[in-house]
Write an enzyme that holds these catalytic residues in place. Structure first.
Site, PDB file in Angstrom:
ATOM      1  NE  ARG A  49      41.077  35.925  44.272  1.00 19.62           N
ATOM      2  CZ  ARG A  49      42.394  35.969  44.281  1.00 19.62           C
ATOM      3  NH1 ARG A  49      43.005  37.114  44.007  1.00 19.62           N
ATOM      4  NH2 ARG A  49      43.103  34.913  44.570  1.00 19.62           N
TER       5      ARG A  49
ATOM      6  NE  ARG B 137      41.239  45.388  40.457  1.00 18.83           N
ATOM      7  CZ  ARG B 137      42.142  45.071  41.400  1.00 18.83           C
ATOM      8  NH1 ARG B 137      41.811  44.263  42.382  1.00 18.83           N
ATOM      9  NH2 ARG B 137      43.353  45.565  41.346  1.00 18.83           N
TER      10      ARG B 137
ATOM     11  CD  GLU C 181      49.343  40.531  43.024  1.00 17.30           C
ATOM     12  OE1 GLU C 181      49.057  41.649  43.492  1.00 17.30           O
ATOM     13  OE2 GLU C 181      49.021  39.467  43.555  1.00 17.30           O
TER      14      GLU C 181
ATOM     15  CB  SER D  82      50.979  36.766  45.095  1.00 11.28           C
ATOM     16  OG  SER D  82      51.247  37.239  46.381  1.00 11.28           O
TER      17      SER D  82
ATOM     18  NE  ARG E 154      45.151  40.688  37.868  1.00 11.50           N
ATOM     19  CZ  ARG E 154      45.289  41.322  39.019  1.00 11.50           C
ATOM     20  NH1 ARG E 154      46.454  41.286  39.641  1.00 11.50           N
ATOM     21  NH2 ARG E 154      44.285  41.980  39.546  1.00 11.50           N
TER      22      ARG E 154
END
Length: 420
Positions: free
Chosen positions: A259, A274, A346, A349, A386
């Site tokens: 990403r 991140r 988060e 998802s 995460r």
RNA sequence: GGAGACGUCGCAUAGCCCGGUCUAGUGCGCCUCACUGCUAAUGAGGUUUUCCCGAAAGGGAAACGGAGGUUCAAAUCCUCUCGUCUCCGCCA
């Protein structure tokens, strides 16, 4: 891609969907207009083409003297057909282009609003009270250093910001998490998959990642490949142009994810919350549209099972309409408690994309009335960095060691991570 | 990287040289019906998808890996492209 016929029949539903998503409702009217033009153009072309077909056939059968006249006639018709065909192609393209811009028809049950308007569905587990325990929680960067599990400095040296090395027990932790996740997915009936992570534009487009998410994908310009941001892409595209049998089909994809994190400057710059590259085990389901809602619940349950097994406090949120992305009609996130941020963040998802992706990718199933697009759903089983952050921070002890959740011990081969 | 072969209806193949009668034959598979104590065998028929018009019945268009082109007309001729395979080279 939305269902054009449904839009024609009930444009208000789609206008409203666009509105609550914060997207342009006028696109609906543009599409209706473009679709009218498209259908007129098709009819015109087909009428001419039918005439040409008959005429053409008679040319072959005709004798010399008639032939010349027929040919003359046919030539004129050919020009008209060509023009009508060009017009048709152009009208179809125009309508198609607009239809690609319209987001999936939202689930009326999704909370309305922007990023902050999510609804908390439940909170599970209790955050630890470190003060009561008599020490201050260290953050994952510090713990990573103490345990020699995470090396962000060298990650930055070699690859730049937002890169990291998992070292020693950090690397082992990833493997254990992945093995546990895959093992439980297999037990639940998923087919494990290790997909390609370089994909062609069509696969990327089909899953809806070249729309508003485009700025977040890495693109290899020289070879026109995209690096996928999730194995959702190759898993969805796996059955492109196929007619499926024996639904539901469930895959658990294990892959690296890439990403660009454009527009996140200054956000989560510390640690591995991140990052540009990480591993993830992703669940992906193909099912009948009428089963999609139930399937969504199942995916969420499997995600919860995983975090229960990790013995982490978390909450489940119902993501608001403005924050869903174009493909999803509803989305549930699991947010794990991160002690040093005093916040839920988060970690997974799960999205119900109904037939939005399958229409683009041409993935169907057969029922009594013919073929229909399938529904697709996806959900994170475990996103490594995460989850590592959550485990380290939540299970840390005063001396900097970290207790390993019971479920993970057999996969890791140790019950405590100890400072190196 | 060099040379070559191939890509057709669920599968296997024919058709391509010599363009029209080819959405396309044959075999297998599958479905329906007939025959038949049962099974098997045999016979007849059927067996792709998408789109447009239509209340329906029905009619029409498109698709032979993909995109263009030539032609009144393309599975068939030409160009490009993607994929698969074989041989050589290179790397492991």
């Amino acid at each position: 891609m939305i269902d054009l016929k449904a839009l024609r029949e009930n444009p208000d539903l789609f206008r409203n969907s666009q509105k609550v998503r914060g997207e342009d409702p006028l696109l609906v009217d543009q599409l209706i207009a473009a679709d009218d033009l498209r259908r007129i153009a098709i009819t015109e072309f087909e009428t001419l083409r039918a005439a040409q077909n008959t005429l053409s056939k008679s040319v072959g059968a005709a004798k010399n003297e008639d032939k010349a006249a027929l040919l003359e006639n046919a030539k004129g018709l050919a020009t008209d057909v060509k023009a009508a065909d060009a017009k048709r192609a152009q009208a179809e393209e125009a309508a198609h282009k607009i239809s690609l811009q319209i987001a999936n028809l939202i689930d009326p049950a999704a909370p309305i609003g922007g990023e902050a308007d999510f609804k908390v569905i439940e909170e599970i587990g209790k955050p630890r009270d470190f003060k009561a325990e008599g020490f201050a929680a260290k953050d994952h960067v510090e713990l990573g250093k103490i345990l020699k599990a995470i090396d962000t400095e060298r990650g930055a040296k070699v690859s730049g910001a937002r890169f990291y090395y998992l070292t020693g027990v950090g690397a082992l932790l990833e493997l254990a998490l992945v093995n546990y996740a895959i093992a439980s997915a297999v037990k639940a009936g998923f087919i494990p998959m290790i997909p390609p992570v370089l994909v062609k534009p069509h696969a990327m487009e089909g899953t809806g990642f070249l729309g508003q998410a485009a700025e977040n994908v890495f693109h290899l310009a020289q070879d026109d490949f995209y690096l996928v941001g999730t194995s959702e892409v190759p898993l969805a595209a796996y059955h492109m142009d196929e007619i499926l049998e024996n639904l539901p089909i469930r895959y658990a994809g294990y892959s690296p994810c890439f990403r660009r994190e454009a527009g996140t400057y200054g956000k989560d710059t510390r640690g591995i919350i991140r990052v540009h590259q990480f591993e993830k085990v992703e669940m992906f389901s193909f099912c009948k549209p009428e089963d999609a809602q139930a399937e969504h619940k199942k995916l969420l349950q499997w995600e919860k099972d995983f975090f229960d097994a990790m013995e982490l406090p978390y909450r489940v949120i119902d993501v608001a309409s403005g924050d869903l992305g174009a493909s999803a009609i509803r989305k549930f996130d699991i947010e794990a408690w991160i002690p040093t941020q005093d916040a839920y963040r988060e970690v997974t998802s799960t999205s119900n994309c109904t037939e939005f992706q399958s229409r683009r990718l041409n993935i169907r199933y057969r029922d009594e009335n013919g073929t229909k697009p399938v529904a697709t759903l996806n959900g994170t089983l475990v996103a490594i960095p995460r989850t590592i952050v959550a485990i380290l921070e939540n299970h840390q002890q005063k001396d900097g060691s970290v207790k390993v959740p019971k479920a993970l011990i057999p996969f890791l081969g140790m019950d405590t991570l100890v400072p190196a």
